[in-house]
Design a protein around this motif. Structure first.
Motif, PDB file in Angstrom:
ATOM      1  N   ASP A   1       0.843  -1.192   0.000  1.00  0.00           N
ATOM      2  CA  ASP A   1       0.000   0.000   0.000  1.00  0.00           C
ATOM      3  C   ASP A   1       0.875   1.239   0.000  1.00  0.00           C
ATOM      4  OD1 ASP A   1      -2.031   1.819   0.121  1.00  0.00           O
ATOM      5  OD2 ASP A   1      -2.728   1.274   2.123  1.00  0.00           O
ATOM      6  N   LYS A   2       1.018   1.833  -1.181  1.00  0.00           N
ATOM      7  CA  LYS A   2       1.814   3.032  -1.370  1.00  0.00           C
ATOM      8  C   LYS A   2       0.901   4.160  -1.845  1.00  0.00           C
ATOM      9  CE  LYS A   2       6.126   1.527  -0.677  1.00  0.00           C
ATOM     10  NZ  LYS A   2       7.076   2.155   0.283  1.00  0.00           N
ATOM     11  N   PRO A   3       1.400   5.406  -1.835  1.00  0.00           N
ATOM     12  CA  PRO A   3       0.551   6.520  -2.262  1.00  0.00           C
ATOM     13  C   PRO A   3      -0.036   6.349  -3.660  1.00  0.00           C
ATOM     14  CG  PRO A   3       2.476   7.367  -1.136  1.00  0.00           C
ATOM     15  CD  PRO A   3       2.687   5.887  -1.282  1.00  0.00           C
ATOM     16  N   ARG A   4       0.691   5.707  -4.587  1.00  0.00           N
ATOM     17  CA  ARG A   4       0.205   5.583  -5.963  1.00  0.00           C
ATOM     18  C   ARG A   4      -0.067   4.163  -6.411  1.00  0.00           C
ATOM     19  NH1 ARG A   4      -2.521   9.663  -8.161  1.00  0.00           N
ATOM     20  NH2 ARG A   4      -1.429  11.646  -7.925  1.00  0.00           N
ATOM     21  N   ILE A   5       0.452   3.161  -5.711  1.00  0.00           N
ATOM     22  CA  ILE A   5       0.242   1.775  -6.112  1.00  0.00           C
ATOM     23  C   ILE A   5      -0.181   0.939  -4.911  1.00  0.00           C
ATOM     24  CG2 ILE A   5       1.867   1.871  -8.044  1.00  0.00           C
ATOM     25  CD1 ILE A   5       3.916   0.460  -6.264  1.00  0.00           C
ATOM     26  N   ASP A   6      -0.930  -0.114  -5.197  1.00  0.00           N
ATOM     27  CA  ASP A   6      -1.255  -1.087  -4.161  1.00  0.00           C
ATOM     28  C   ASP A   6      -1.358  -2.467  -4.792  1.00  0.00           C
ATOM     29  OD1 ASP A   6      -3.650  -1.046  -5.493  1.00  0.00           O
ATOM     30  OD2 ASP A   6      -4.835  -0.285  -3.824  1.00  0.00           O
ATOM     31  N   GLY A   7      -1.308  -3.476  -3.962  1.00  0.00           N
ATOM     32  CA  GLY A   7      -1.382  -4.832  -4.475  1.00  0.00           C
ATOM     33  C   GLY A   7      -1.521  -5.841  -3.361  1.00  0.00           C
ATOM     34  N   GLU A   8      -1.859  -7.068  -3.758  1.00  0.00           N
ATOM     35  CA  GLU A   8      -2.034  -8.136  -2.780  1.00  0.00           C
ATOM     36  C   GLU A   8      -1.744  -9.480  -3.433  1.00  0.00           C
ATOM     37  OE1 GLU A   8      -5.291  -8.438   0.488  1.00  0.00           O
ATOM     38  OE2 GLU A   8      -6.075  -9.531  -1.250  1.00  0.00           O
ATOM     39  N   VAL A   9      -1.084 -10.348  -2.691  1.00  0.00           N
ATOM     40  CA  VAL A   9      -0.857 -11.728  -3.108  1.00  0.00           C
ATOM     41  C   VAL A   9      -1.366 -12.635  -1.991  1.00  0.00           C
ATOM     42  CG1 VAL A   9       0.847 -13.493  -3.697  1.00  0.00           C
ATOM     43  CG2 VAL A   9       1.156 -11.144  -4.524  1.00  0.00           C
ATOM     44  N   TYR A  10      -2.161 -13.627  -2.357  1.00  0.00           N
ATOM     45  CA  TYR A  10      -2.708 -14.576  -1.375  1.00  0.00           C
ATOM     46  C   TYR A  10      -2.394 -15.996  -1.824  1.00  0.00           C
ATOM     47  CZ  TYR A  10      -6.068 -17.624   0.974  1.00  0.00           C
ATOM     48  OH  TYR A  10      -6.638 -18.651   1.685  1.00  0.00           O
TER      49      TYR A  10
ATOM     50  N   HIS B   1      -5.607 -22.475  -3.440  1.00  0.00           N
ATOM     51  CA  HIS B   1      -6.265 -21.253  -3.898  1.00  0.00           C
ATOM     52  C   HIS B   1      -5.274 -20.102  -3.780  1.00  0.00           C
ATOM     53  CE1 HIS B   1      -9.917 -18.292  -3.439  1.00  0.00           C
ATOM     54  NE2 HIS B   1      -9.446 -18.321  -4.684  1.00  0.00           N
ATOM     55  N   TYR B   2      -5.031 -19.407  -4.876  1.00  0.00           N
ATOM     56  CA  TYR B   2      -4.132 -18.263  -4.800  1.00  0.00           C
ATOM     57  C   TYR B   2      -4.561 -17.192  -5.785  1.00  0.00           C
ATOM     58  CZ  TYR B   2      -1.722 -20.181  -8.957  1.00  0.00           C
ATOM     59  OH  TYR B   2      -1.418 -20.665 -10.207  1.00  0.00           O
ATOM     60  N   TRP B   3      -4.190 -15.952  -5.470  1.00  0.00           N
ATOM     61  CA  TRP B   3      -4.448 -14.846  -6.386  1.00  0.00           C
ATOM     62  C   TRP B   3      -3.393 -13.763  -6.210  1.00  0.00           C
ATOM     63  CZ3 TRP B   3      -8.328 -15.105  -2.341  1.00  0.00           C
ATOM     64  CH2 TRP B   3      -8.253 -14.079  -1.404  1.00  0.00           C
ATOM     65  N   ALA B   4      -3.354 -12.873  -7.179  1.00  0.00           N
ATOM     66  CA  ALA B   4      -2.461 -11.716  -7.132  1.00  0.00           C
ATOM     67  C   ALA B   4      -3.122 -10.581  -7.885  1.00  0.00           C
ATOM     68  CB  ALA B   4      -1.103 -12.046  -7.755  1.00  0.00           C
ATOM     69  N   ASN B   5      -3.054  -9.394  -7.323  1.00  0.00           N
ATOM     70  CA  ASN B   5      -3.543  -8.225  -8.042  1.00  0.00           C
ATOM     71  C   ASN B   5      -2.663  -7.024  -7.732  1.00  0.00           C
ATOM     72  OD1 ASN B   5      -4.726  -6.936  -5.581  1.00  0.00           O
ATOM     73  ND2 ASN B   5      -6.203  -8.618  -5.718  1.00  0.00           N
ATOM     74  N   ALA B   6      -2.670  -6.091  -8.640  1.00  0.00           N
ATOM     75  CA  ALA B   6      -1.894  -4.864  -8.482  1.00  0.00           C
ATOM     76  C   ALA B   6      -2.612  -3.748  -9.211  1.00  0.00           C
ATOM     77  CB  ALA B   6      -0.478  -5.033  -9.031  1.00  0.00           C
ATOM     78  N   GLY B   7      -2.551  -2.541  -8.639  1.00  0.00           N
ATOM     79  CA  GLY B   7      -3.268  -1.436  -9.242  1.00  0.00           C
ATOM     80  C   GLY B   7      -2.580  -0.100  -9.080  1.00  0.00           C
ATOM     81  N   TYR B   8      -3.072   0.858  -9.832  1.00  0.00           N
ATOM     82  CA  TYR B   8      -2.562   2.227  -9.822  1.00  0.00           C
ATOM     83  C   TYR B   8      -3.635   3.154  -9.278  1.00  0.00           C
ATOM     84  CZ  TYR B   8      -0.891   6.761 -11.437  1.00  0.00           C
ATOM     85  OH  TYR B   8      -0.483   8.077 -11.498  1.00  0.00           O
ATOM     86  N   LYS B   9      -3.275   3.987  -8.310  1.00  0.00           N
ATOM     87  CA  LYS B   9      -4.212   4.927  -7.709  1.00  0.00           C
ATOM     88  C   LYS B   9      -4.177   6.248  -8.484  1.00  0.00           C
ATOM     89  CE  LYS B   9      -3.403   3.062  -3.058  1.00  0.00           C
ATOM     90  NZ  LYS B   9      -2.919   3.387  -1.691  1.00  0.00           N
TER      91      LYS B   9
ATOM     92  N   ALA C   1      -5.111  -4.987 -12.362  1.00  0.00           N
ATOM     93  CA  ALA C   1      -5.336  -6.314 -12.929  1.00  0.00           C
ATOM     94  C   ALA C   1      -5.379  -7.349 -11.819  1.00  0.00           C
ATOM     95  CB  ALA C   1      -4.238  -6.661 -13.932  1.00  0.00           C
ATOM     96  N   HIS C   2      -6.136  -8.413 -12.065  1.00  0.00           N
ATOM     97  CA  HIS C   2      -6.339  -9.470 -11.066  1.00  0.00           C
ATOM     98  C   HIS C   2      -6.167 -10.834 -11.721  1.00  0.00           C
ATOM     99  CE1 HIS C   2      -8.177 -11.328  -7.444  1.00  0.00           C
ATOM    100  NE2 HIS C   2      -8.727 -12.172  -8.304  1.00  0.00           N
ATOM    101  N   PHE C   3      -5.396 -11.728 -11.061  1.00  0.00           N
ATOM    102  CA  PHE C   3      -5.260 -13.117 -11.493  1.00  0.00           C
ATOM    103  C   PHE C   3      -5.628 -14.012 -10.319  1.00  0.00           C
ATOM    104  CE2 PHE C   3      -2.786 -17.066 -11.643  1.00  0.00           C
ATOM    105  CZ  PHE C   3      -3.198 -17.571 -12.871  1.00  0.00           C
ATOM    106  N   GLU C   4      -6.415 -15.052 -10.583  1.00  0.00           N
ATOM    107  CA  GLU C   4      -6.861 -15.947  -9.510  1.00  0.00           C
ATOM    108  C   GLU C   4      -6.963 -17.373 -10.035  1.00  0.00           C
ATOM    109  OE1 GLU C   4     -10.644 -16.373  -6.391  1.00  0.00           O
ATOM    110  OE2 GLU C   4     -10.179 -14.443  -7.340  1.00  0.00           O
ATOM    111  N   HIS C   5      -6.537 -18.334  -9.218  1.00  0.00           N
ATOM    112  CA  HIS C   5      -6.489 -19.734  -9.641  1.00  0.00           C
ATOM    113  C   HIS C   5      -6.959 -20.625  -8.494  1.00  0.00           C
ATOM    114  CE1 HIS C   5      -3.847 -23.054 -11.752  1.00  0.00           C
ATOM    115  NE2 HIS C   5      -5.136 -23.272 -11.876  1.00  0.00           N
TER     116      HIS C   5
END
Length: 246
Positions: free
Chosen positions: A136-145, A167-175, A184-188
């Protein structure tokens, strides 16, 4: 030969979870609510159906939080899994500015894992070791599970099998701003076979963009994620989520 988990193992796990919850309660009693955070989320997609969830944390110091979470996988497809639910506890480590590592241990209730959705609903259906990496940054955020859903007991009827899942996923975004972001989001989801490991199969494999609207003032958010499914016979996916934090 696969080791069978006995009822004693379940009792031991419950004891560990109880001790963690008690220690968390003691911390909460000593500190004020400024050290507590909580998020409630409502999520719906075409596989799990409607799955409300919550998560919370008690801050112990600037780098460590005691955490807990719960997921009510009860509606949609999950209605055939004995009102499947999940609850877990763990710890979040703020290892760098805006970056955290949160390992957890969850326990499920229902009948999806222990009997392959063929037996009665029970508490202690399975265990869920899992970890979340967050940015969690001022301009970007993301999560991996990443989580592994393993049967805690063998309740499969004659001729049936237990089930396990990866079960796993990863996403990253621009604020773009504090109120709007995209990414974008990837989930499997993989049925890893349970007591019949030769039956490992891909359930879904999603990839697509998301857009999110937020209100930092009120701590609310809403997100739409949609895209394609790489599994043959599937077409597309959608995930709609909304919630609030305080």
């Amino acid at each position: 030969m696969k080791k069978k988990i006995t009822p004693l193992s379940l009792q031991t796990l419950l004891s560990v979870l109880f001790l963690i919850v008690v220690s968390t309660t003691n911390v909460a009693a000593q500190d004020d609510d400024d050290d507590f955070s909580f998020t409630l989320a409502l999520v719906s997609d075409q596989f799990f159906g409607f799955a409300p969830s919550f998560s919370g944390a008690y801050s112990l110091n600037p780098t460590v939080d005691l955490t807990f979470y719960g997921i009510m996988w009860s509606a949609g497809t999950g209605a055939g899994w004995g009102n499947w639910t999940e609850f877990g506890v763990g710890a979040n480590f703020n290892v760098a500015d805006g970056f955290g590592i949160n390992p957890n241990l969850g326990i499920t209730g229902g009948n999806l894992l222990s009997s392959g959705a063929e037996g009665p609903s029970i508490f202690g259906d399975g265990i869920v070791p899992n970890v979340i990496l967050s940015l969690d940054k001022p301009r970007i955020d993301g999560e991996v599970y990443f989580g592994y859903y393993a049967p805690l007991r063998d309740k499969a009827p004659a001729g049936g099998t237990t089930l396990s899942y990866v079960h796993y996923w990863a996403n990253a975004g621009y604020k773009v701003s504090p109120k709007f972001s995209f990414g974008a989001h990837f989930e499997h989801l993989i049925n890893s076979g349970g007591s019949n490991v030769s039956e490992s199969t891909d359930v879904y494999q999603w990839l697509g963009p998301y857009i999110q609207f937020s209100s930092p003032k009120y701590g609310v958010f809403s997100r739409l994620t949609a895209g394609g499914d790489f599994i043959e016979g599937n077409d597309s996916f959608f995930k709609v989520s909304a919630g609030f934090s305080f």
